[in-house]
Design an enzyme around this catalytic site. Structure first.
Site: not given
Length: 416
Positions: A129, A201, A226-227, A375
């Site tokens: 990322f 991560d 928050y995912k 995605r």
């Protein structure tokens, strides 16, 4: 499950089906973007009202003590830690993933400077990322001590990149674009054989795949809430530091909340012992308080059952797309192998952005990532087998009809 009826039957026998009722899902929406922003837990509205009206509105500043605000980062950290194989006092919820990466990297490099000062290489993945790579680049520029970034890719595999010059290995447990899942145990062991410290991560892993940081003997980890943890947009992230490193953890962002005695108002910084030294400044209590709503639901699910459903749903998605969307230029970029797959599925398409916008307009919400990647996040807490069938049915119709090629679907907003 080659029919929608078979999918409905599977939903009726799903041991996790009841958890969907804990979430406020909009009518007419199939939400396949929980790997970017999770949905709203129903308890969050009442909790936000409690924090704002009672704790802030009535309690005012007294709530730092009476409502437990001051201890909230560590208390939530202990609760979240149960999902990632952490012990009590090893996780704190605070700041952003990027800031926690900065802290972890600074601490790991400092330990290596003391133990192995000749090590000047940081290894990461070219397809990591971007914020992970940016933070490494920023750290190298800040230190000005001859550090270099070495990236693994198809030409430079991990085993070839790791040698005795490497100080730190920083990887995402699940790749944000492809969904590739690293073997944390084997990868950490490989790094340790070279004396390398690891930073994981967990942004696309926590709450979605089994994680056992202590079992893997990892060194540092960070992630967001928050995912898959459904903490709310921009909710604070978390940092984990193995107990064996905590006393040596150097806090480069030495704010007053990480001080041993913050309200002594001392002139000189003295790091707190244990978990509190990972903190920096005053915490965002309103947004932090809502994280617990999502954590409580996640902790209701048995992780082995969650993982089994995730793999079944992603298997179904891949199978249906490849069967029902034949003839269209879709290429699977997510690993088929269960041991290497996270909880989202990605397909490339030459017009991926426009196809995704057409899907969103039809109520099937996924997201798009460059280059050309559709995605689809699969969150077993609130998705079922019929949802997957209906999503692929909509994708087939959009591709067959060519409706994705309308002008409005080619216009790119600020956030894609």
């Amino acid at each position: 499950m080659h029919t929608r009826e078979a999918c409905l039957t599977a939903d009726r026998h799903d041991p996790l089906a009841a958890l969907k009722h804990h979430f406020d899902l909009p009518a007419g929406v199939i939400y396949l973007d929980g790997n970017s922003l999770g949905v709203l837990p129903k308890t969050a509205r009442a909790r936000s009202a409690e924090v704002i009206d009672q704790e802030w509105g009535t309690g005012l500043i007294r709530s730092w003590n009476t409502a437990g605000w001051f201890d909230l980062p560590a208390r939530l950290g202990d609760k979240l830690g149960r999902l990632i194989g952490a012990n009590g006092g090893e996780v704190v919820v605070t700041d952003t993933t990027s800031l926690n990466l900065f802290k972890s990297l600074a601490a790991a490099l400092r330990i290596q400077q003391q133990d192995h000062p000749e090590r000047r290489v940081i290894v990461s993945e070219r397809d990591n990322f971007p914020t992970d790579l940016y933070m490494i680049q920023g750290m190298i520029d800040l230190l000005q001590q001859g550090y270099q970034l070495r990236l693994i890719d198809d030409q430079t595999p991990l085993e070839q990149a790791l040698d005795d010059d490497v100080a730190v290995l920083l990887l995402s447990h699940v790749n944000y674009r492809t969904g590739y899942l690293y073997d944390m145990v084997a990868t950490t062991a490989l790094a340790h054989r070279h004396g390398i410290l690891t930073i994981w991560d967990l942004a696309h892993a926590a709450g979605a795949v089994p994680v056992d940081l202590n079992g893997a003997e990892a060194d540092f980890a960070v992630g967001c809430t928050y995912k898959y943890l459904n903490g709310g947009p921009g909710s604070p992230a978390f940092i984990w530091v193995a107990a064996r490193h905590q006393d040596r953890f150097w806090q480069p962002l030495s704010g007053w909340w990480g001080h041993q005695h913050p309200f002594a108002m001392a002139t000189d910084y003295q790091p707190a012992s244990g978990i509190r030294r990972f903190l920096c400044g005053t915490q965002p209590i309103v947004s932090m308080s809502l994280i617990e709503c999502g954590l409580d639901v996640a902790l209701e699910a048995d992780m082995a059952t969650l993982r089994a459903k995730s793999l079944a749903l992603t298997d179904l998605f891949i199978e249906l797309v490849e069967q029902r969307c034949q003839g269209h230029p879709l290429t699977l970029v997510t690993p088929r192998e269960h041991a290497r797959r996270g909880s989202h599925v990605s397909f490339s398409h030459p017009q991926g952005f426009a196809v995704m916008q057409a899907l969103i307009a039809r109520g099937v919400i996924g997201d798009y990532r460059e280059p050309e990647v559709l995605r689809f996040g699969v969150t077993p807490l609130y998705l079922g087998y019929a949802d997957i069938w209906d999503a692929v049915d909509t994708l087939k119709d959009i591709l067959d009809s060519g409706s994705w090629d309308r002008p409005e679907f080619h216009q790119r907003p600020s956030v894609t």
